[in-house]
Structures are given as C-alpha cells and as structure tokens.
Design an enzyme around this catalytic site. Sequence first.
Site, PDB file in Angstrom:
ATOM      1  CG  ASN A 126      -6.040  15.632  16.382  1.00  0.00           C
ATOM      2  OD1 ASN A 126      -5.328  15.926  17.343  1.00  0.00           O
ATOM      3  ND2 ASN A 126      -5.555  15.415  15.161  1.00  0.00           N
TER       4      ASN A 126
ATOM      5  CE  LYS B 253      -5.326  18.584  13.437  1.00  0.00           C
ATOM      6  NZ  LYS B 253      -5.329  18.975  12.053  1.00  0.00           N
TER       7      LYS B 253
ATOM      8  CG  HIS C 186      -2.792  13.454  12.338  1.00  0.00           C
ATOM      9  ND1 HIS C 186      -2.326  14.474  11.558  1.00  0.00           N
ATOM     10  CD2 HIS C 186      -4.116  13.670  12.506  1.00  0.00           C
ATOM     11  CE1 HIS C 186      -3.324  15.288  11.269  1.00  0.00           C
ATOM     12  NE2 HIS C 186      -4.431  14.825  11.839  1.00  0.00           N
TER      13      HIS C 186
ATOM     14  CD  GLU D  43      -1.781  18.150  11.372  1.00  0.00           C
ATOM     15  OE1 GLU D  43      -1.790  18.033  12.610  1.00  0.00           O
ATOM     16  OE2 GLU D  43      -2.744  18.637  10.731  1.00  0.00           O
TER      17      GLU D  43
ATOM     18  CD  GLU E  85      -7.652  12.905  10.114  1.00  0.00           C
ATOM     19  OE1 GLU E  85      -8.510  13.512  10.757  1.00  0.00           O
ATOM     20  OE2 GLU E  85      -6.438  13.056  10.283  1.00  0.00           O
TER      21      GLU E  85
ATOM     22  N   GLY F 210      -7.692  20.801   7.675  1.00  0.00           N
ATOM     23  CA  GLY F 210      -7.488  22.205   8.039  1.00  0.00           C
ATOM     24  C   GLY F 210      -7.563  23.158   6.857  1.00  0.00           C
TER      25      GLY F 210
ATOM     26  CB  SER G 179     -12.520  20.681   6.277  1.00  0.00           C
ATOM     27  OG  SER G 179     -11.232  21.223   6.139  1.00  0.00           O
TER      28      SER G 179
END
Length: 686
Positions: free
Chosen positions: A443, A445, A530, A532, A602, A608, A648
């Site tokens: 991904n 991003k 996702h 985010e 996730e 991250g 991560s």
Amino acid sequence: MKTIAANACRIVLALTFIFSGYVKASDPLGTQYKIHDYLEALGLAAYAPDWLTLCSSIALSAVEFSLGIFMLFAIRRRATSAAMLLFMMAMTAITVWIAIADPVSDCGCFGDAVILTNMQTLAKNIVLLACAATVYAWPLRMYRFISRPAQWIAINYTILFSLASSIVSLYLLPPFDFRPYHIGADLLKGMEIPADAPQPQFTTTFVLEKNGERKEFTLDDYPDSTWTFVDSKTVQTSEGYVPPIHDFSIQLEDGTDATDNILTHKGYTFLLISPHLETADDSNFGDIDRIYEYAKQHDIPFYCLTASTGKAIQHWQDITGAEYPFANTDETTLKTVIRSNPGLLMLRGPVIVGKWSHNALPDISDPDVSPDKLQSLHDNTRPASQKVLLVILWFILPLTMLTLADRTWAWTKWIRRKRVKPQQHIKHLKTKNNMRKKIVAGNWKMNMNLQEGIALAKELNDTLTAEKPNCGVIICTPFIHLASVAQFLNQDVVALGAENCADKEKGAFTGEVSAEMVKSTGAQYVILGHSERREYYNETPEILKEKVLLALKNGLKVIFCIGESKEEREANKQNEVVKAELEGSVFNLTAEEFANIVIAYEPIWAIGTGLTATAEQAEDIHAYIRSVVAEKYGQEVADNTSILYGGSCKASNAPELFAKPDIDGGLIGGASLKAADFKGIIDAWK
Ligand code: PGA
C-alpha cells in the site's frame, strides 16, 4: 532520453573504471608509490607506513575495478551509483587540487598505461563526474544483465579476481609492463635525444636602474648604457624533449660513473635491483647468491644497484653473505625499473633481456646452463596478446557464462509460466491443507511521484518475474500511477490495485475516481476501509458499503481493512470492533460476492508506528475474524478467505507472523516503498 543517458553514462564509467582498476591491480607497487607521492606532497608520508600505503593501493584498485564491473552489469544499481558518485566527487576534488598546486606530474589514474597531464586528468574527471551524477539521478533506468541471486556470484568473483590480480603481480611482476624498462627495451636508445628534438627554452630578465628608478628588461628591449645593471634572473619556459630514460646512472662505490661501461659491455650483465636494502626481502638470498656464483663462473658482470648507503649495504652483506659489488642509482629510477625489491635484471649489451622477481628467480640448478637459455626463463615470456587472452579466460569468460546461464534460466522460467493457465497459477499459490491464497500486498499510500512509482514497479516486476514468488503479490498505488504501471506489469506475478474508489457510480463528483475508472486502467484490486480513510476522510461503514458494492460490480477484488484503535485494544474491545466493521460494510454480500473480498486486519496502533502486534496477538484475532466469517457464510467460505496482517510488517517480523495458521500474508505500507524491503517480506513465504 533518460534511459539512453543513464545507460550511455553507465558504459563510459564502467569501461573507464574497469580499465583503471585493472591496471592498478596489476601493478600494486606502482600505485603504492603514487599514493606515497601524494602523501609526500601533503606532508603526511611520514605517518603512513609502507604496509598501509600498499593495502590502500590494493583496496583502491579493488574498489575501482569492482565499481566498474558492478556498473557494467547494473549490480545493486542504487548503491553502486551512489558509491560511484561519492568516489568521483572525492577524485575530482583531488584533481582540482593537483591541477592548481601541481604536487605530482601525473595523476596515476591509469597506472603507467596512459599518462595524462594534470589538466587532462581534471577534464576527464569532470566528464566522469557528470556521468556519475546522471547515473545517480536515474539508477533504475540501467538495464540489468543478471538477476539478483546471480549478482552475488558476480560481486564475489569480481572482488576476488581483483585481489588475486594484485597478489599475483606482487609475488611475481606486473603482467603488463608499460614502463621504459620493459623486456626488449634498449637503455641506450631510451636515453637518446634526437637531433631535431625541441630544446629546453629559457628567458632571462634584467633589472636595471636609472635616476633611482628600477625596471625589468629582456634581451630584446635591453636599454642604453645610461641604465645601470642591478640583477638578472633566468627561468625555464619550456622543458624541451625529455627522453623516456633520463635518470639512469650507475655510480660505483669509489664514485666512478659506470653507466657507459656497463651498457656498452658486449655480453650479458646481471643487475640486482634494490631501491632500499633496508626494506628488501631477504628470503631468497640463497637463489641470488647462486646466480652470482653462476655469473662469476660465466664471466658475466654482476652488480647490485641500490639507493641505500654504506650501513644498509653492510647489514645486507652480513645477513645474506653477499659478495657481489654494490653501486648507487637513484631510488625512484630503481623503483621504476622493476617492481620487486630485490629484483633481477639481465642485460645483453644495453638491452633488457630478462626480468625476475626475487620470488621467481631463474632456476640454475644446472650451473652449465647457457646464459642464452637463461634469458628465456623470465616470467614475462608470454606476448601481451596472450596475457590479455588469459585475463579474458579467467575473468570475462566465467562472467559471460554466468550471464548467459542466468538469462537462459530466466527465459525458460518465463516460458514455463506462460504455459501455466491462470487457474493453475492460483492453485499453485495455495497449500495442500489450506486452500486460501497467500498474499503480500503493498500500500504505497501518498508516496512516489509518477517516475519514481514506475521505476519501483518495474524493478519489482523484473525481480519477481525472474524469481517467481511463492505468494500472490499486489501493489496498490495512487490513482495516477495505475494506467502507466498496468502497461508493463505482468499481473500474473504482480497484480495491480488502487488505494480507494468513489462511493458513486459516475457524474458530478469533482475530484473523485470511480470503480469503473479504476478497473479501466487494468487494475484488479482496490483497498477499501483503510483506517486512514475512515479517520481523515470520514468514511463511514455506510459509505464503505457503497464503495465495496461498486468495486465488486465493476469486477474489482476488494482488500477490506478492519482494525481497532489503541484505546479499543486497551479496553479489550478489538473483537467487537472488527466484527462491527465487517457487519457494517461487507456482511451484506452474498457468499459468492464475498469470495472476492480479502480481509486485512490492521490494528491502528501498529500502522506506521513501528509497533507490531505480536504473532500470537495477531493470530488470536485472525482466528476470531475467521470464526465470524464462518458464522456468517459457513466454514468453507471462511477457510477460503485470505486474511492479511498489516501494521509495521517488515522482512524481520514477517516470517513469524506468516507462520501462524490464520495469517495469510500482509498488507504492507512503509516497507513496500523499496523493492528490496518488499521483496524481503515476499520471501518470508519461501
Ligand atoms: P505500515 O502501514 O506497514 O507502514 O505500518 C500498513 C498500512 O497502513 O497498510
């Protein structure tokens, strides 16, 4: 244009570095002397012992030669081009210094093979620096000749070859002798100055005085006698012709100059050469003494030429029992004559007919062997063409074979893959007792501009085409990359996906990209849900439900993300959260539709952040998610659903995570932005 520029510059750099590295490796002592000259100019020579300058010489040639070969084969393109740029920056800085301060007469870049003036060297380095900068700007545009696994063989073989060349040259003598003292050289001819050769030029200036005023004049404008002479200076304005051999002279111990006597002697002469007796290797003194005995027996004059003085000579005589006469010659000249301390030279008249390192002196076990026979026993009997052939046989041939084998292997693999039908291919990715697909998805991003993205996708495509992964690989890129990347991606190996799509079919939704548009680029997947997007773009379960439906309707497979926040985990609410997310957006699907969903668990606190869920934590919740799917759609559907872990995930923790029965791969953010990192995670399935 960029590809042509990068590859043209790469070839220029490769050929120059291979040549300069090899000539240095084949004459390590010559390079050591040059390093010493530089250190002397800097006033640092006293701090650098001989072993250090010799090791630096060998290391320098190995670095240059290896960089040249790595450039040629495009091995580790990014690292090699960065190292090349650094190297050229350092070298250009040095050549700017030598062009200005003139500390050495030639740079020594190409050993004695090609002698450049300091200005020529500077020009050469500016061109090479520009080439290095070009390659550094677009390293991934260099075409690769061999696949990554085979690169290691080439790397090791190249370094080994360079070191071996240096060691053989040190032990014997440089295989290629570019100096004026090579076998066959006539020393008297080398000293001759042709009648029509340019003479050195001098200019004289005179300082004269009249009525208290001082002025400078030359011969051309010399004034009348009313001026009084004060001073004059003469400077050399041009060097004139300098013969190749201009500083060879032999002074006997009593001070007489024996150069002419020795060089005009009709028969053979032996000259044992030792620039420095203090540092000379005395391990073969027995062989030297035997040759001296042989010389006496055959009436051949024998001298030891050295720049050392009485005390060192005495010491040498004491430890080796030397009885031969000593004579004095300039140290630099002796170092140029032979790269061995001591080394043996055999002259017939003024012509060099034999040259031996002290490690390989001619065998005179039969003292009656004729001197004519002896002269043909030197190390360098082979003509240069044969030596070039040997280098080709020892180095270039094995590397060419490796390249051919590697390319043939890659080609047959590609043919085999072409023959496998897509269904078979997917089957291949499933294990026996576990029918679901193993996947590593990237991904990206909001990273990578178009060019960078294309370069990364190309690199992955090449690497994974050459070396088939044991899992499905997907890259999910920003919208703008999709169409370009889809053009060259072999989606049997690396499938393509988007990171989002609109919740509307089409129409006046400025800035949005529909599922149909995504599909039309050639992409096959889309990431939805996702965290985010949920957090920063307020995507609610309802919006996501629409997006999922539109994606499936347009033939896209969905990587649907779920996961709890830190607070939710601390409150032990993770199971509840993930279940609600599934129910909110995908459990409305039929079992048939659900077969196109890949779930990505996730945990938000791990995305991250460098924090990873432990393999056990992840396995617990993956098993729970599977049980929820089983409850809704039955065990078979649940068993066929791939559930990926994200947050991560990297090459170091992937093997442990992927070893868990309910973890079917990963959704990778940060570590998908470099081919090597991403490949490391893919390799966890090996
Ligand atoms: P990360 O991101 O690997 O950088 O933690 C994962 C993701 O958000 O998909």
